[in-house]
Design an enzyme around this catalytic site. Structure first.
Site, short mmCIF file in Angstrom:
data_model
loop_
_atom_site.label_atom_id
_atom_site.label_comp_id
_atom_site.label_asym_id
_atom_site.label_seq_id
_atom_site.Cartn_x
_atom_site.Cartn_y
_atom_site.Cartn_z
N HIS A 119 -8.86 -10.14 0.04
CA HIS A 119 -8.68 -10.03 1.50
C HIS A 119 -9.83 -10.80 2.11
CE1 HIS A 119 -7.73 -7.60 5.28
NE2 HIS A 119 -8.80 -8.32 5.59
N ASN B 125 -6.78 0.82 -2.09
CA ASN B 125 -7.48 1.59 -1.04
C ASN B 125 -6.79 2.92 -0.74
OD1 ASN B 125 -5.36 0.11 0.10
ND2 ASN B 125 -6.35 -0.02 2.10
N ASP C 161 2.55 -6.94 2.45
CA ASP C 161 1.42 -6.12 2.93
C ASP C 161 1.96 -4.85 3.59
OD1 ASP C 161 -1.09 -5.14 3.42
OD2 ASP C 161 -1.60 -6.60 4.97
N HIS D 270 0.88 -1.18 0.00
CA HIS D 270 0.00 0.00 0.00
C HIS D 270 0.91 1.22 0.00
CE1 HIS D 270 -3.60 -2.37 1.39
NE2 HIS D 270 -2.65 -3.13 1.92
N PHE D 271 0.92 1.98 -1.09
CA PHE D 271 1.81 3.15 -1.17
C PHE D 271 1.06 4.48 -1.03
CE2 PHE D 271 5.62 0.94 -3.50
CZ PHE D 271 5.98 0.33 -2.31
N ARG D 272 -0.27 4.40 -0.78
CA ARG D 272 -1.04 5.54 -0.23
C ARG D 272 -1.21 6.75 -1.12
NH1 ARG D 272 -3.01 2.12 3.40
NH2 ARG D 272 -1.72 1.78 5.24
O1 DOR Z 1 -3.59 -4.21 8.23
C1 DOR Z 1 -3.99 -3.87 7.13
N1 DOR Z 1 -3.72 -2.64 6.64
N2 DOR Z 1 -4.70 -4.73 6.39
C2 DOR Z 1 -5.32 -4.34 5.27
O2 DOR Z 1 -6.02 -5.12 4.69
C3 DOR Z 1 -5.21 -2.94 4.79
C4 DOR Z 1 -3.99 -2.31 5.29
C5 DOR Z 1 -3.98 -0.82 5.09
O3 DOR Z 1 -4.24 -0.36 3.98
O4 DOR Z 1 -3.67 -0.10 6.05
#
Ligand code: DOR
Length: 440
Positions: A180, A95, A302, A63-65
């Protein structure tokens, strides 16, 4: 006679035919030859004596936000962290804000990554009730890693908890769908159990994961659509997945192989909080057993950064997730050092496996014709992981202070160093990877 751009010589190279002492010849960013190149001409020769040469790590869950949450990370900082940890390709999760659910949102990320990513990339599109019937078109677009489904809610708003919507998602498109797997209805029912961080795996319990995965596998069979179960954490899911090799692949994360409850919550508190949770030793042992028996297809970090301030909020206001793209390979090399698995298995889980299950024709193997993505590893190097060396914007690691043996000391992307002895090299030059080809 051919003149190479670069010959990496004298290293111990992880080829598909085994780990052997040989040379690698590179031209125009591709592997041109693997063999004895002692008399070859080359613009540059690099001695890898004493080192292992591995295919660059493919981290298929980060996840690079960016866009929207760049106070936590962006593609530049996340991909720099990847390069530092020996990772040459990442698949990034949808996300962000906005969620990556449209062709425009995907194209925005691809454009941005072409400007700022240090390594090669692809992006998942998130499934939603609105786009469920159009995912087949989206997954064929440039830079698309495939479709990601959140069956239970985690960070952000993406959620597919209606079986009818899931059936539509599975009918649209052909590629492996990454999921997920936690059961939303059970998460809702048990929410009040979450009082302290030690309750995190009690709230999001084994049954949450097992029942979700059982239903997912049934839906996948009904739709004849391959699925990929992300970050599997429970003993109970393993026999289900073992019986579903025809339709499902799965991922395990290094943190679930390395940490366990209650110790991680005693030591790290909410900094050990993630979804699905770190669980007690019985589950960790089952995951290792699945790794050893060859059931696990890939390792993904992750990498899910949140700032220290966010993580320090009182549970359950603290967000779930921890950074990890830079520590994936060091942790696994340390597990090799401690005798838990052979180096060959790490190569399979971090490179051959992702290339096989996602269909990456140009990545993941040190063989003629593939991109020259190489990670140079010193198996004897002792290193203390620190928060300070993490290139992730959030600047912390659950593994701060851990001594590991075995460390990546160089990362080459398409024949060019992007990291050497812990220093980034050159400038960001990442490109989208081709995903979804039928290759073995
Ligand atoms: O712990 C998690 N953080 N699990 C996820 O499925 C999403 C991720 C996040 O985007 O922070």
């Amino acid at each position: 006679m051919i003149s190479y751009d670069l010959v990496v010589h004298g290293g111990t190279v992880a080829t598909p035919s085994g780990i052997v002492r040989t040379d690698v010849g590179i031209k125009d960013g591709r592997i041109e030859a693997v063999g004895d190149l002692g008399s070859a001409t080359a613009a540059e020769k690099l001695s890898a004596r004493g080192l292992h040469v591995l295919p660059g790590v493919i981290d298929s869950q980060v996840h690079f936000r960016e866009p929207g949450l760049t106070h936590k990370e962006d593609i530049g900082s996340g991909s720099a962290s990847a390069a530092m940890g020996g990772v040459t390709t990442f698949f990034e999760m949808p996300n962000t804000q906005p969620n990556t659910t449209t062709a425009e949102a995907l194209a925005w990320k691809v454009r941005r990554a072409k400007e700022t990513s240090w390594v090669d990339f692809a992006f998942y599109v998130g499934a939603s009730p609105e786009n469920a019937d159009g995912l087949g078109l989206l997954e064929g677009l440039e830079g698309c890693a495939g479709v990601k489904v959140f069956l239970g809610s985690s960070t952000g708003t993406l959620l597919v908890d209606d079986p009818a919507v899931l059936a539509r998602v599975l009918r649209s498109g052909t590629r492996r769908v990454a999921c997920h797997s936690e059961l939303e209805s059970r998460l809702k029912e048990r929410k009040e159990l979450a009082k302290t961080v030690h309750d995190h795996p009690v709230w999001r319990d084994e049954a949450c994961a097992v029942e979700s995965t059982r239903r997912l596998l049934e839906a996948a069979r009904a739709a004849k659509r391959p699925v990929h179960v992300l970050h599997v954490t429970t003993a109970g899911e393993i026999p289900l997945l073992e019986a579903a090799r025809d339709i499902a692949t799965f991922e395990v994360c290094p943190q679930h192989l390395t940490l366990e409850a209650p110790d991680c919550y005693d030591r790290l508190g909410t900094f050990a909080q993630m979804n699905p949770p770190i669980r007690e030793g019985r589950h960790r042992a089952a995951l290792w057993d699945a790794v050893k028996r060859g059931l696990v297809d890939v390792l993904g970090s992750d990498h899910a950064p949140h700032t220290r301030e966010e993580k320090a909020k009182p549970y359950p206001a603290s967000p779930s997730g921890m950074p990890g793209v830079q520590t994936l390979l060091p942790l696994m090399l340390n597990h090799v050092h401690e005798g838990r698995l052979p180096l060959e298995r790490v190569v399979d889980l971090t490179a051959h496996g992702p290339a096989r299950i996602f269909g990456l024709p140009t990545k993941g193997r040190i063989e003629v014709g593939r991109d020259a993505d190489l990670t140079l590893v010193d198996l004897k190097r002792e290193h203390v992981i620190t928060a300070a060396e993490q290139r992730t914007r959030v600047g912390w690691s659950p593994f701060d202070g851990m001594k590991v043996t075995g460390y990546p000391i160089g990362t080459l992307l398409r024949g060019q160093f992007v990291m050497r002895e812990g220093v980034l090299q050159g400038k960001p030059g990442g490109r989208p990877v081709q995903v979804g080809a039928f290759v073995e």
